[in-house]
Scaffold this active site. Structure first.
Site, PDB file in Angstrom:
ATOM      1  CG  HIS A  28     -10.278   4.078   2.676  1.00  0.00           C
ATOM      2  ND1 HIS A  28      -9.134   4.827   2.852  1.00  0.00           N
ATOM      3  CD2 HIS A  28     -11.256   4.760   3.317  1.00  0.00           C
ATOM      4  CE1 HIS A  28      -9.403   5.906   3.566  1.00  0.00           C
ATOM      5  NE2 HIS A  28     -10.703   5.897   3.854  1.00  0.00           N
ATOM      6  CG  HIS A  68      -1.907   1.021   1.356  1.00  0.00           C
ATOM      7  ND1 HIS A  68      -3.099   0.839   2.002  1.00  0.00           N
ATOM      8  CD2 HIS A  68      -1.945   2.293   0.907  1.00  0.00           C
ATOM      9  CE1 HIS A  68      -3.818   1.942   1.943  1.00  0.00           C
ATOM     10  NE2 HIS A  68      -3.138   2.849   1.287  1.00  0.00           N
ATOM     11  CG  ASN A  92      -5.124   8.007  -3.966  1.00  0.00           C
ATOM     12  OD1 ASN A  92      -4.098   7.406  -4.268  1.00  0.00           O
ATOM     13  ND2 ASN A  92      -5.271   8.654  -2.836  1.00  0.00           N
ATOM     14  CG  ASP A 127      -1.706   4.770   3.778  1.00  0.00           C
ATOM     15  OD1 ASP A 127      -1.678   5.142   2.594  1.00  0.00           O
ATOM     16  OD2 ASP A 127      -2.638   5.079   4.552  1.00  0.00           O
ATOM     17  CG  ASP A 173      -6.250   3.728   0.152  1.00  0.00           C
ATOM     18  OD1 ASP A 173      -6.690   3.323   1.229  1.00  0.00           O
ATOM     19  OD2 ASP A 173      -5.336   4.560   0.063  1.00  0.00           O
ATOM     20  CG  LEU A 228       4.450   4.884  -6.242  1.00  0.00           C
ATOM     21  CD1 LEU A 228       4.935   3.925  -7.324  1.00  0.00           C
ATOM     22  CD2 LEU A 228       5.601   5.230  -5.296  1.00  0.00           C
ATOM     23  NE  ARG A 229       0.338  11.468  -2.743  1.00  0.00           N
ATOM     24  CZ  ARG A 229      -0.659  11.093  -1.957  1.00  0.00           C
ATOM     25  NH1 ARG A 229      -1.723  10.496  -2.463  1.00  0.00           N
ATOM     26  NH2 ARG A 229      -0.622  11.324  -0.670  1.00  0.00           N
ATOM     27  CG  HIS A 284      -5.411   2.362   6.067  1.00  0.00           C
ATOM     28  ND1 HIS A 284      -6.774   2.308   6.258  1.00  0.00           N
ATOM     29  CD2 HIS A 284      -5.209   3.054   4.915  1.00  0.00           C
ATOM     30  CE1 HIS A 284      -7.362   2.941   5.264  1.00  0.00           C
ATOM     31  NE2 HIS A 284      -6.449   3.395   4.439  1.00  0.00           N
TER      32      HIS A 284
HETATM   33  O1  DOR Z   1      -3.733   9.495   5.284  1.00  0.00           O
HETATM   34  C1  DOR Z   1      -4.069   9.057   4.195  1.00  0.00           C
HETATM   35  N1  DOR Z   1      -3.558   9.554   3.040  1.00  0.00           N
HETATM   36  N2  DOR Z   1      -5.003   8.077   4.136  1.00  0.00           N
HETATM   37  C2  DOR Z   1      -5.536   7.679   2.976  1.00  0.00           C
HETATM   38  O2  DOR Z   1      -6.375   6.797   3.007  1.00  0.00           O
HETATM   39  C3  DOR Z   1      -5.135   8.317   1.700  1.00  0.00           C
HETATM   40  C4  DOR Z   1      -3.791   8.911   1.793  1.00  0.00           C
HETATM   41  C5  DOR Z   1      -3.447   9.846   0.662  1.00  0.00           C
HETATM   42  O3  DOR Z   1      -3.733   9.527  -0.500  1.00  0.00           O
HETATM   43  O4  DOR Z   1      -2.869  10.913   0.941  1.00  0.00           O
END
Ligand code: DOR
Length: 452
Positions: A184, A65, A99, A316, A157, A68-69, A237
């Protein structure tokens, strides 16, 4: 960095491979990217040599989990910077969340990530596909096309799938495709824009809380749906004692469920949100979703991990920009940049006697491999498998300095923390993608010889 060798001999390390119950001092030989021999003595050859005396040699870590954006949020992280951070953290395989922008909800988006990773990545990147189109929770993606494109699981997520009907359908499809749903768990009517854990502290500070029930209500719903559909459910998580209890019961009942916990939920409590200076009352770097919980929750998570209810540790890794965090607590983004601190902070549990090093390694290697059905190939030092290896010094002390992170996300609540336990080298398919400078220094190499 980036040294390629056809033969690489890692000499004299303490080899720990929980997938094969190997725990011995010995040599490890790599040939053409694969493991040739793990354990025993290999005669000194012309192979490139790495002296691992006093160090632990184990399978490469697998992170189920991370964020990498890329595409879409390159100011927070890219596949290049994120996987460099992963390599420093000892991870040789990372599963990246959907996401992004666009989200990974079409085969084209998944292909794009795979292509980009094949060019930019230092470690193996396995993409996760969305459950719903645009992660909006309204309409299912074409899950079978996503599976064909190579996703290893499905997840929205960052957001839950609020509709029970849609989640039930998603589970039916995922079951038929033989892939897990990574869940999630958040009932948004209960979390209701909360910021920190709901409890005495949120009440005293007057900050809106996120109750444990927001997570547990969704865990319970999805355990029921998994039971009825026979789908494979993986809970992301987990953060509360109640979630651990629900999952324990479900496992006893034979429901096909696995669960991960993050390093931060195992090592920090809700109090960490308080800032160090009076002009900065809160530390937004400790704002994360689900929130840091109570001591009782942390103890239950540790017990879940050692007792076998919790299958894997996943970071995460959620990098954000300075601007995303350099603001009031209410506005700050949720998330912790986790790759580079994961092993160091987890080792505090080993040094405190909460978990054995071997168990910890299993939760970072063969156990996550099982969750994604890749055991036998990943998370193991079996001969013939890709030479994904992490070399550790369980006693090396170091201080976290977020400004030197390879990740673009400097958002860590551990900045300035002193850790005992460090990743010394990371090898992906026989290629050294990270090596601590001291391993290259003959002086330190000698010093380590006296090491237990
Ligand atoms: O703290 C978090 N950040 N929880 C998540 O479920 C998503 C993640 C994010 O994408 O920044």
């Amino acid at each position: 960095m980036n040294k390629e060798a056809i033969f690489l001999l890692i000499r004299g390390g303490h080899i720990i491979d929980p997938s094969q119950s190997i725990d011995q001092i010995g040599d490890l030989l790599i040939a053409e990217g694969k493991i040739l021999q793990a354990g025993g003595t290999v005669p000194l050859s012309k192979a490139q040599n790495l002296d691992a005396t006093g160090l632990v040699v184990c399978p490469g870590f697998i992170d189920l989990h991370c964020h990498l954006r890329e595409p879409g949020f390159e100011d927070k992280e890219t596949i290049a910077t994120g996987t460099k951070a992963a390599a420093i953290g000892g991870f040789t395989t990372v599963c990246c969340m959907a996401n992004t922008e666009p989200p990974l909800d079409t085969p084209a988006a998944v292909d794009w990530v795979k292509q980009k990773a094949s060019r930019d990545s230092l470690v193996a990147v396995l993409p996760i596909g969305c459950i719903t189109k645009g992660r909006k929770g309204e309409e299912l993606t074409n899950m079978s096309e996503l599976a064909e494109a190579g996703v290893l699981a499905f997840s929205d997520d960052g957001d839950p799938v609020t509709s029970s009907q849609l989640m039930r359908r998603a589970m039916e499809y995922s079951r038929d495709l033989g892939l897990p749903i990574i869940d999630h768990c958040e009932d948004k009517t209960l979390s209701d824009n909360g910021i920190i854990n709901e409890g005495q502290m949120s009440a005293q500070l007057g900050i809106k809380g996120i109750p444990a029930a927001a997570e547990e209500a969704m865990v319970a719903r999805d355990l029921i749906l998994a039971k009825r559909t026979n789908a494979r459910l993986h809970i992301a998580h987990a953060s509360t004692k109640g979630s651990v209890e629900l999952i324990r019961h479900a496992k006893e009942e034979g429901i096909s469920v696995t669960v991960e916990v993050t390093p931060h939920h195992l090592t920090l409590t809700e109090e960490r949100i308080m800032g160090k200076a009076s002009n900065e009352p809160f530390d937004t770097n400790a704002k994360v979703n689900p929130p840091l919980r109570t001591k009782e929750d942390v103890q239950a998570l540790i017990k879940g991990l050692t007792g076998g209810v919790i299958d894997a540790i996943a970071t995460d890794h959620a990098p954000h920009t300075l601007a995303d965090k350099n603001c009031g607590l209410e506005l700050a983004a949720f998330g912790i940049s986790g790759f580079e601190t994961a092993f160091g902070c987890l080792m505090s549990l080993v040094h405190q006697g909460e978990i054995s090093l071997t168990r910890l390694i299993s939760k970072l290697t063969c156990e996550p491999a099982k969750v994604i059905g890749r055991n036998g190939e990943l998370g193991t030092l079996k001969a013939g498998t890709p030479a994904n290896i992490t070399i550790l010094d369980p006693d090396r002390e170091w201080v976290v300095n977020s400004s030197s992170f390879a990740s673009k996300g400097k958002n860590t609540p551990y900045d300035g923390y002193k850790f005992k336990g460090k990743v010394m080298a990371t090898i992906v398919s026989g290629r050294i993608v990270y090596i601590d400078d001291s391993l290259l220094s003959p002086a330190l190499s000698l010093e380590r010889r006296g090491h237990k």
